[in-house]
Design an enzyme around this catalytic site. Structure first.
Site, PDB file in Angstrom:
ATOM      1  N   SER A 141      84.352  17.892 101.076  1.00  0.00           N
ATOM      2  CA  SER A 141      84.433  17.070  99.103  1.00  0.00           C
ATOM      3  C   SER A 141      84.621  15.011  99.883  1.00  0.00           C
ATOM      4  CB  SER A 141      85.721  17.357  99.004  1.00  0.00           C
ATOM      5  OG  SER A 141      85.201  18.568  98.576  1.00  0.00           O
TER       6      SER A 141
HETATM    7  N1  SAH Z   1      87.585  22.141 101.988  1.00  0.00           N
HETATM    8  C1  SAH Z   1      86.512  22.119 102.570  1.00  0.00           C
HETATM    9  C2  SAH Z   1      84.914  21.164 102.702  1.00  0.00           C
HETATM   10  C3  SAH Z   1      84.886  23.137 101.949  1.00  0.00           C
HETATM   11  S1  SAH Z   1      82.675  22.801 101.323  1.00  0.00           S
HETATM   12  C4  SAH Z   1      86.990  21.253 103.867  1.00  0.00           C
HETATM   13  O1  SAH Z   1      87.873  19.698 103.495  1.00  0.00           O
HETATM   14  O2  SAH Z   1      86.033  21.190 104.976  1.00  0.00           O
HETATM   15  C5  SAH Z   1      83.389  25.143 100.971  1.00  0.00           C
HETATM   16  C6  SAH Z   1      83.547  26.039 101.683  1.00  0.00           C
HETATM   17  O3  SAH Z   1      83.883  26.938 101.309  1.00  0.00           O
HETATM   18  C7  SAH Z   1      82.051  26.127 102.463  1.00  0.00           C
HETATM   19  O4  SAH Z   1      82.765  26.118 103.718  1.00  0.00           O
HETATM   20  C8  SAH Z   1      81.820  26.691 102.274  1.00  0.00           C
HETATM   21  O5  SAH Z   1      80.987  28.399 103.377  1.00  0.00           O
HETATM   22  C9  SAH Z   1      83.051  27.997 101.677  1.00  0.00           C
HETATM   23  N2  SAH Z   1      83.101  28.919 100.355  1.00  0.00           N
HETATM   24  C10 SAH Z   1      82.292  29.525 100.044  1.00  0.00           C
HETATM   25  N3  SAH Z   1      82.454  30.599  99.451  1.00  0.00           N
HETATM   26  C11 SAH Z   1      83.510  31.212  99.709  1.00  0.00           C
HETATM   27  C12 SAH Z   1      84.551  32.378  99.403  1.00  0.00           C
HETATM   28  N4  SAH Z   1      84.020  33.420  99.167  1.00  0.00           N
HETATM   29  N5  SAH Z   1      85.300  33.006 100.647  1.00  0.00           N
HETATM   30  C13 SAH Z   1      85.490  31.909 101.658  1.00  0.00           C
HETATM   31  N6  SAH Z   1      85.018  30.221 101.706  1.00  0.00           N
HETATM   32  C14 SAH Z   1      84.006  30.197 101.284  1.00  0.00           C
END
Ligand code: SAH
Length: 243
Positions: free
Chosen positions: A92
């Site tokens: 993000s």
């Molecule tokens: N917080 C992260 C950004 C993440 S983007 C950072 O600081 O880099 C969102 C992430 O959520 C992605 O990597 C995606 O694979 C994950 N995601 C999506 N659905 C999910 C679920 N049900 N459980 C765990 N992770 C999930």
């Protein structure tokens, strides 16, 4: 000696370059923090008069975002933008990370869950502020890479788990705060279940591939919550393991 001297000189040159790059990264990171501070000052609609705490700004200033992105480039890392991290996912925009962290109101003895580890950057920010951070990622390659980055950078109060975060992580909780960084249609009930009374769930709520409402769900009693929408955001979809 004949062989060692050129080798040692080139090592010194590499070390000097690394130090210069570190200093440059530090300046860009400090500028990013000032950009975030200015945004929050100019728009009180997101965080209200309280704004961002110095603790959150300090954590943003201490966390080396460039080490969490594939390019490891400071000019890319410290622009206030989201960045692709591979496999269709993004880290993000720093402003949004700061806002979500502020809304989570993490205390030094707090226990926090993050759903959606991605690069591990948001987990690292939370790790500066909380006693313990547990984070779940559904994509194996991202979970493994984030765990490695966090371990190498010495974040020993963070545990990374591979799996579907819909069900939370009961053995790690109960939680003072939960931060979800992918967008499910609705707040998952197991996450509210695993919040302590007084705890907060901060997450985008709304349809995938569209804008969502950044939402704070506060657990005010065992079976009672309040919900407020804070800002419009756009997050990657929340996927389920049976998809
Ligand atoms: N917080 C992260 C950004 C993440 S983007 C950072 O600081 O880099 C969102 C992430 O959520 C992605 O990597 C995606 O694979 C994950 N995601 C999506 N659905 C999910 C679920 N049900 N459980 C765990 N992770 C999930």
């Amino acid at each position: 000696m004949k062989i060692l001297l050129p080798f040692m000189l080139s090592m010194i040159a590499v070390a000097k370059e690394a130090t210069a790059q570190d200093a440059e990264c530090g300046r860009e990171r400090a500028a990013m923090v000032e950009t975030i501070r200015a945004y929050v000052r100019s728009d009180a609609s997101v965080l209200g008069q309280q704004g961002l705490s110095e603790r959150v700004l300090e954590a943003m200033g201490q966390t080396k975002r460039h080490l969490f992105i594939p390019e490891r480039s400071c000019s890319i890392a410290y622009a206030d933008r989201p960045i692709p991290i591979g496999l269709g996912q993004t880290i993000s925009q720093p402003f949004i990370v700061a806002v979500m962290t502020q809304l989570a109101e993490v205390a030094p003895d707090g226990v926090v869950l993050e759903v959606g580890t991605g690069s591990g950057y948001q987990a690292a920010i939370l790790a500066h502020l909380a006693r313990k951070v547990c984070t779940i990622e559904i994509i194996p390659a991202l979970a493994a890479a984030a765990a490695k980055t966090l371990r190498e950078l010495g974040y020993d109060n963070v545990s990374v788990r591979l799996g579907d975060g819909y069900g939370g992580w009961p053995e790690c909780g109960p939680f003072d705060a939960i931060v979800v960084t992918a967008a499910p249609g609705q707040p998952p009930p197991p996450l509210i279940e695993q919040l302590k009374v007084g705890g907060r769930l901060v997450m985008p709520v709304g349809p995938a591939y569209s804008t969502q409402q950044l939402t704070v769900v506060e657990k005010i009693a065992t079976d009672k919550t309040t919900t407020r929408a804070v800002a419009l955001v756009r997050f990657v979809p929340f996927t389920r393991s049976h998809n």
